[in-house]
Structures are given as structure tokens and as C-alpha cells.
Design a protein around this motif. Structure first.
Motif, PDB file in Angstrom:
ATOM      1  N   LEU A  73      -2.511  -4.929   2.518  1.00 36.03           N
ATOM      2  CA  LEU A  73      -3.974  -4.938   3.476  1.00 36.03           C
ATOM      3  C   LEU A  73      -4.399  -5.852   2.128  1.00 36.03           C
ATOM      4  CD1 LEU A  73      -6.058  -3.307   5.385  1.00 36.03           C
ATOM      5  CD2 LEU A  73      -6.738  -2.225   3.096  1.00 36.03           C
ATOM      6  N   LYS A  74      -4.405  -5.706   1.342  1.00 38.02           N
ATOM      7  CA  LYS A  74      -5.242  -7.225   0.788  1.00 38.02           C
ATOM      8  C   LYS A  74      -4.293  -8.556   0.916  1.00 38.02           C
ATOM      9  CE  LYS A  74      -6.497  -5.761  -3.451  1.00 38.02           C
ATOM     10  NZ  LYS A  74      -6.311  -5.706  -5.106  1.00 38.02           N
ATOM     11  N   GLN A  75      -3.154  -8.725   0.629  1.00 39.41           N
ATOM     12  CA  GLN A  75      -2.411 -10.208   1.073  1.00 39.41           C
ATOM     13  C   GLN A  75      -2.867 -10.406   2.499  1.00 39.41           C
ATOM     14  OE1 GLN A  75      -1.261 -10.972  -1.771  1.00 39.41           O
ATOM     15  NE2 GLN A  75      -0.919 -12.937  -1.367  1.00 39.41           N
ATOM     16  N   PHE A  76      -2.930  -9.701   3.050  1.00 40.08           N
ATOM     17  CA  PHE A  76      -2.656 -10.627   5.034  1.00 40.08           C
ATOM     18  C   PHE A  76      -3.315 -10.382   5.641  1.00 40.08           C
ATOM     19  CE2 PHE A  76       1.643  -9.572   3.214  1.00 40.08           C
ATOM     20  CZ  PHE A  76       2.370 -10.559   3.358  1.00 40.08           C
ATOM     21  N   VAL A  77      -4.356  -9.361   5.925  1.00 38.76           N
ATOM     22  CA  VAL A  77      -5.603  -8.927   6.831  1.00 38.76           C
ATOM     23  C   VAL A  77      -6.899  -9.633   6.721  1.00 38.76           C
ATOM     24  CG1 VAL A  77      -6.677  -6.985   7.628  1.00 38.76           C
ATOM     25  CG2 VAL A  77      -4.243  -6.487   7.157  1.00 38.76           C
ATOM     26  N   ARG A  78      -7.088  -9.789   7.459  1.00 35.50           N
ATOM     27  CA  ARG A  78      -8.518 -11.078   8.154  1.00 35.50           C
ATOM     28  C   ARG A  78      -9.472 -10.210   8.540  1.00 35.50           C
ATOM     29  NH1 ARG A  78      -8.201 -15.830   5.385  1.00 35.50           N
ATOM     30  NH2 ARG A  78      -5.852 -16.545   5.446  1.00 35.50           N
ATOM     31  N   GLY A 124     -10.929 -14.750  10.888  1.00 38.16           N
ATOM     32  CA  GLY A 124     -11.112 -13.417  10.973  1.00 38.16           C
ATOM     33  C   GLY A 124     -12.279 -14.061   9.154  1.00 38.16           C
ATOM     34  N   GLY A 125     -12.449 -13.671   8.279  1.00 38.19           N
ATOM     35  CA  GLY A 125     -12.762 -13.594   6.767  1.00 38.19           C
ATOM     36  C   GLY A 125     -11.402 -13.492   5.991  1.00 38.19           C
ATOM     37  N   PRO A 126     -11.991 -14.181   4.905  1.00 36.05           N
ATOM     38  CA  PRO A 126     -10.695 -13.960   3.688  1.00 36.05           C
ATOM     39  C   PRO A 126     -10.158 -12.640   3.756  1.00 36.05           C
ATOM     40  CG  PRO A 126     -13.122 -13.575   2.829  1.00 36.05           C
ATOM     41  CD  PRO A 126     -13.070 -14.831   4.193  1.00 36.05           C
ATOM     42  N   THR A 127      -9.785 -12.627   2.752  1.00 32.80           N
ATOM     43  CA  THR A 127      -8.385 -11.497   2.820  1.00 32.80           C
ATOM     44  C   THR A 127      -8.826 -10.762   1.233  1.00 32.80           C
ATOM     45  OG1 THR A 127      -7.129 -12.505   1.249  1.00 32.80           O
ATOM     46  CG2 THR A 127      -6.228 -11.694   3.732  1.00 32.80           C
ATOM     47  N   GLU A 132     -11.126 -11.407  -4.379  1.00 35.65           N
ATOM     48  CA  GLU A 132     -10.862 -11.449  -5.334  1.00 35.65           C
ATOM     49  C   GLU A 132     -10.355 -12.856  -6.205  1.00 35.65           C
ATOM     50  OE1 GLU A 132      -7.802  -8.829  -5.335  1.00 35.65           O
ATOM     51  OE2 GLU A 132      -9.123  -7.160  -5.143  1.00 35.65           O
ATOM     52  N   ALA A 133      -9.869 -13.743  -5.622  1.00 29.56           N
ATOM     53  CA  ALA A 133      -9.702 -14.596  -6.375  1.00 29.56           C
ATOM     54  C   ALA A 133     -10.724 -16.079  -6.245  1.00 29.56           C
ATOM     55  CB  ALA A 133      -7.892 -15.521  -5.731  1.00 29.56           C
ATOM     56  N   ARG A 134     -11.484 -15.712  -5.516  1.00 32.22           N
ATOM     57  CA  ARG A 134     -12.716 -16.863  -5.110  1.00 32.22           C
ATOM     58  C   ARG A 134     -13.432 -16.064  -6.571  1.00 32.22           C
ATOM     59  NH1 ARG A 134     -14.480 -16.720   0.240  1.00 32.22           N
ATOM     60  NH2 ARG A 134     -15.526 -15.254  -0.498  1.00 32.22           N
ATOM     61  N   ALA A 135     -13.875 -14.555  -5.961  1.00 28.03           N
ATOM     62  CA  ALA A 135     -14.541 -13.648  -7.479  1.00 28.03           C
ATOM     63  C   ALA A 135     -14.425 -14.548  -8.942  1.00 28.03           C
ATOM     64  CB  ALA A 135     -14.880 -12.385  -7.326  1.00 28.03           C
ATOM     65  N   ARG A 136     -13.136 -14.621  -8.928  1.00 30.24           N
ATOM     66  CA  ARG A 136     -12.486 -14.483 -10.753  1.00 30.24           C
ATOM     67  C   ARG A 136     -12.444 -16.397 -11.147  1.00 30.24           C
ATOM     68  NH1 ARG A 136      -8.118 -12.131  -9.941  1.00 30.24           N
ATOM     69  NH2 ARG A 136      -7.471 -13.592  -8.863  1.00 30.24           N
ATOM     70  N   ASN A 137     -12.316 -17.178 -10.147  1.00 27.51           N
ATOM     71  CA  ASN A 137     -13.066 -18.705  -9.729  1.00 27.51           C
ATOM     72  C   ASN A 137     -14.532 -19.009  -9.899  1.00 27.51           C
ATOM     73  OD1 ASN A 137     -12.631 -21.349 -10.233  1.00 27.51           O
ATOM     74  ND2 ASN A 137     -12.672 -21.737  -8.668  1.00 27.51           N
ATOM     75  N   ASP A 138     -15.589 -18.587 -10.109  1.00 30.84           N
ATOM     76  CA  ASP A 138     -16.787 -17.899  -9.699  1.00 30.84           C
ATOM     77  C   ASP A 138     -16.909 -17.701 -11.062  1.00 30.84           C
ATOM     78  OD1 ASP A 138     -17.001 -19.518  -7.487  1.00 30.84           O
ATOM     79  OD2 ASP A 138     -18.042 -17.470  -6.659  1.00 30.84           O
ATOM     80  N   ALA A 139     -16.319 -16.600 -11.454  1.00 32.42           N
ATOM     81  CA  ALA A 139     -16.881 -15.987 -12.617  1.00 32.42           C
ATOM     82  C   ALA A 139     -16.475 -16.791 -13.897  1.00 32.42           C
ATOM     83  CB  ALA A 139     -15.841 -14.509 -13.286  1.00 32.42           C
ATOM     84  N   ILE A 140     -14.711 -18.326 -14.114  1.00 34.71           N
ATOM     85  CA  ILE A 140     -14.711 -18.480 -14.954  1.00 34.71           C
ATOM     86  C   ILE A 140     -16.005 -19.726 -15.124  1.00 34.71           C
ATOM     87  CG2 ILE A 140     -13.051 -20.296 -15.041  1.00 34.71           C
ATOM     88  CD1 ILE A 140     -10.508 -18.442 -14.493  1.00 34.71           C
ATOM     89  N   VAL A 141     -16.262 -20.427 -13.903  1.00 31.28           N
ATOM     90  CA  VAL A 141     -17.127 -21.631 -13.858  1.00 31.28           C
ATOM     91  C   VAL A 141     -18.328 -20.967 -13.794  1.00 31.28           C
ATOM     92  CG1 VAL A 141     -18.335 -22.559 -11.942  1.00 31.28           C
ATOM     93  CG2 VAL A 141     -15.659 -22.634 -11.990  1.00 31.28           C
TER      94      VAL A 141
END
Length: 190
Positions: A73-78, A124-127, A132-141
């Protein structure tokens, strides 16, 4: 032809009587009601978690310990759209074509309501994994922009921020805290 019901009752006399009495009663065919079906037990308890997002579906998978389904679900569904009983999705590259029917089956089982899952031509939107990857990257920045972190990175050449973890404060009851010392003012503190 209506069926008639007959009831028989046998009564034994006392020790001296020794005789038996039988009574035949014919029931009125219009009043006859078939016996009720045996009680199948209470209806199984269904989820009360509202399903309004992919995160809700992932939470249901967690609750039902269906980790393989949650990963797919997390990997493939938009998400394209969601309303009660209907989910429109698109699949990320490599997503199994059987995933929409699998989601429908799981949601129907977990919620007790029929769910229709359709594969949309819209992107559709992001998976959930991409979010989660974008949120992690934003937190690092954001962490690199913090003055204290920037000072540490400057002090240690070659150091990098590779992960950011926010501590979760545990809630304690007042009863769990040690009693505060009472200062009576008579004795000096050392």
C-alpha cells in the motif's frame, strides 16, 4: 392442508396410582410459528476508524498486523479520490495489478462495509513512501538551518545530518512525580 402440531404430555401418578394420563392438544394451524433460528451470536465488531486517506488504511493494516499489505500500500498506491465505500487509485511503477481488488477485500473485511476500489487513469498524489521520504528530507534541511546544528557541522568538517528524530515527551501523572521538597526557611541549603 395446513400442518397441525400435536403436543403430548405424560404424567406419572404417585406410588399408589400407577396409572398414566395422556393429553393430546391440537394446535391451531394459523397460530403455528416455526421455531426461531438458533442465535448465531453477536455480530463481529467492525472497525470504527474512519477511512478517509491512505494513512487510515495503513493504520488498519497495522491494527490487523498485515505488514505485507501495508508495505505494498505504502510503496505502490497513489490516491486519486476517496469517499465512503469508494476508493479511486493509481499505481506507482511496479505495482501489482491485483492490488485494487486486494484493497477492496481488506477494507470490506476490516470495516464491514462494501468497498469498491477502481484503478484511475489519473496519476494521483504521492505514495505514502514518497510522502515519508519528503518529510524526512524536509526535516534534515530544517535541522541543517538550525544555528546549533550549523555550529556543530562547522566544528566537524565532513559531518552530515543523516536522520532527524523528534523525541516524544511521555505524559506523567502528578502522582508519578516525586514530591517537591518543602523549604521551611530555617536551615540553609548546601
Amino acid at each position: 392442508g395446513g400442518a397441525s402440531a400435536v403436543s403430548r404430555t405424560t404424567v406419572s401418578g404417585g406410588s399408589g396410582g400407577g396409572g398414566q394420563t395422556m393429553r393430546l392438544v391440537e394446535a391451531d394451524p394459523q397460530r403455528y410459528e416455526p421455531p426461531a433460528a438458533p442465535d448465531a451470536g453477536p455480530e463481529p465488531v467492525r472497525e470504527t476508524v474512519p477511512v478517509t486517506s491512505l494513512a487510515n488504511i495503513a493504520a488498519l493494516a497495522d491494527k490487523h498486523r498485515d505488514i505485507q499489505f501495508k508495505v505494498k500500500l505504502k510503496q505502490f498506491v497513489r490516491l486519486v479520490g476517496i469517499v465512503p465505500g469508494r476508493l479511486d487509485i493509481s499505481l506507482a511503477e511496479g505495482g501489482p495489478k491485483s492490488l485494487p481488488s486486494e484493497i477492496s477485500r481488506r477494507l470490506t473485511d476490516w470495516t464491514g462495509a462494501k468497498w469498491f476500489v477502481t484503478l484511475s487513469r489519473e496519476e494521483g498524489g504521492p505514495t505514502l513512501a514518497e510522502e515519508e521520504a519528503r518529510a524526512r528530507n524536509d526535516a534534515i534541511v530544517d535541522a541543517k538551518a538550525d544555528p546549533a546544528v550549523a555550529a556543530i557541522l562547522a566544528a566537524f568538517p565532513g559531518a552530515k545530518v543523516i536522520d532527524v528524530r523528534v523525541p516524544v515527551a511521555e505524559e506523567h501523572d502528578a502522582a508519578d512525580l516525586p514530591p517537591e521538597p518543602v523549604d521551611d526557611g530555617d536551615e540553609p541549603d548546601f
